[in-house]
Scaffold this motif. Structure first.
Motif, short mmCIF file in Angstrom:
data_model
loop_
_atom_site.label_atom_id
_atom_site.label_comp_id
_atom_site.label_asym_id
_atom_site.label_seq_id
_atom_site.Cartn_x
_atom_site.Cartn_y
_atom_site.Cartn_z
N LEU A 24 -10.00 1.57 5.14
CA LEU A 24 -9.28 0.64 4.17
C LEU A 24 -8.08 0.01 4.76
N ARG A 25 -7.34 0.92 5.77
CA ARG A 25 -6.24 0.35 6.17
C ARG A 25 -6.62 -0.77 7.16
N THR A 26 -7.68 -0.70 7.71
CA THR A 26 -8.14 -1.62 8.48
C THR A 26 -8.21 -3.31 7.96
N ALA A 27 -9.01 -2.94 6.58
CA ALA A 27 -9.21 -3.86 5.96
C ALA A 27 -7.91 -4.45 5.45
N ALA A 28 -7.27 -3.93 4.88
CA ALA A 28 -5.98 -4.47 4.52
C ALA A 28 -5.30 -5.13 5.47
N ASP A 85 -4.21 2.83 -3.23
CA ASP A 85 -3.18 1.74 -3.63
C ASP A 85 -1.93 1.79 -2.72
N ARG A 86 -1.76 2.98 -2.22
CA ARG A 86 -0.74 3.16 -1.13
C ARG A 86 -1.19 2.92 0.39
N ILE A 87 -2.66 2.86 0.68
CA ILE A 87 -3.17 2.44 1.92
C ILE A 87 -2.48 1.15 2.35
N GLU A 147 4.78 3.84 5.92
CA GLU A 147 6.22 3.95 5.27
C GLU A 147 6.18 4.42 3.81
N ASP A 148 5.20 4.25 3.11
CA ASP A 148 5.13 4.84 1.63
C ASP A 148 5.53 6.04 1.63
N PRO A 149 6.35 6.61 0.68
CA PRO A 149 7.06 7.98 0.79
C PRO A 149 6.03 8.98 0.23
N GLY A 150 4.85 8.63 -0.38
CA GLY A 150 3.96 9.54 -1.01
C GLY A 150 3.00 10.41 0.01
N TRP A 151 3.14 9.93 1.26
CA TRP A 151 1.99 10.31 2.20
C TRP A 151 2.43 11.56 2.64
N LEU A 195 -1.90 9.40 10.68
CA LEU A 195 -3.09 8.54 10.85
C LEU A 195 -2.75 7.11 10.52
N LEU A 196 -2.25 6.60 9.68
CA LEU A 196 -1.99 5.54 9.38
C LEU A 196 -1.05 4.60 10.41
N ARG A 197 -0.21 5.28 10.89
CA ARG A 197 0.58 4.82 12.14
C ARG A 197 -0.34 4.43 13.50
#
Length: 181
Positions: A71-75, A101-103, A108-112, A119-121
């Motif tokens: 999903l992050r790659t798609a975004a 929604d946060r992906i 940087e989203d504080p909910g992670w 992983l997202l970085r």
């Protein structure tokens, strides 16, 4: 979006294309547009399916993390098609609506939680620079074994390539997924 390569109509195409499309139906008898579009080049579809099926069905990554990667790659790739497909799969893998929604917002989203943020970085690093920093490498290889780090890297690459093709070919989101994007 303009469709540049339309999906292969049902029952059309050569024998290899029809054989490859058998068994790819979802929700009864509909074969998704991604497959019917790629079926216009059956040899490519066959080879693409092999790696895709490994990364989606046989990957050593936990399913939830795999879907965060996709999903992050798609975004990052701006692929509405890939996003819509994997929102549904991500839900089945345990992602919440809030996480999905946060992906798109990224690390940087504080909910992670810290592991998800790392992983997202790492996804962002691979997608943007085609390599991982030593810090990201160390973090991932401490958390996962060699196979998992390899599957992670190949998942980012495969879905980046797939998103590029979907965007370029103008593959339309399947009607049953229109609300998932």
């Amino acid at each position: 979006m303009t469709t540049r390569i339309p999906p292969l109509p049902e029952g059309e195409g050569d024998e290899q294309a029809r054989r490859l499309l058998d068994g790819l139906a979802v929700g009864g008898d509909r074969v998704p547009n991604i497959f019917t579009t790629f079926a216009r080049h059956p040899r490519l579809l066959r080879r693409w399916l092999g790696l895709g099926q490994h990364l989606l069905r046989e990957s050593t990554l936990p399913a939830r993390e795999r879907e965060i990667v996709i999903l992050r790659t798609a975004a990052l790739s701006g692929s509405s098609y890939e996003w819509a497909q994997h929102v549904v799969i991500g839900r089945r893998a345990g992602l919440t609506e809030e996480e999905i929604d946060r992906i798109a917002a990224g690390s940087e989203d504080p909910g992670w939680a810290d592991d998800d943020r790392v992983l997202l970085r790492a996804i962002d690093e691979l997608h943007g620079g085609h390599d991982l920093s030593e810090a990201a490498w160390t973090s991932l290889s401490t958390r996962w074994d060699t196979h998992q780090v390899m599957d992670f890297t190949m998942t980012v690459g495969f879905y980046t390539m797939t998103a590029m093709a979907l965007n370029t070919f103008g593959v339309e989101i399947d009607p049953d997924l229109a609300g998932a994007s």
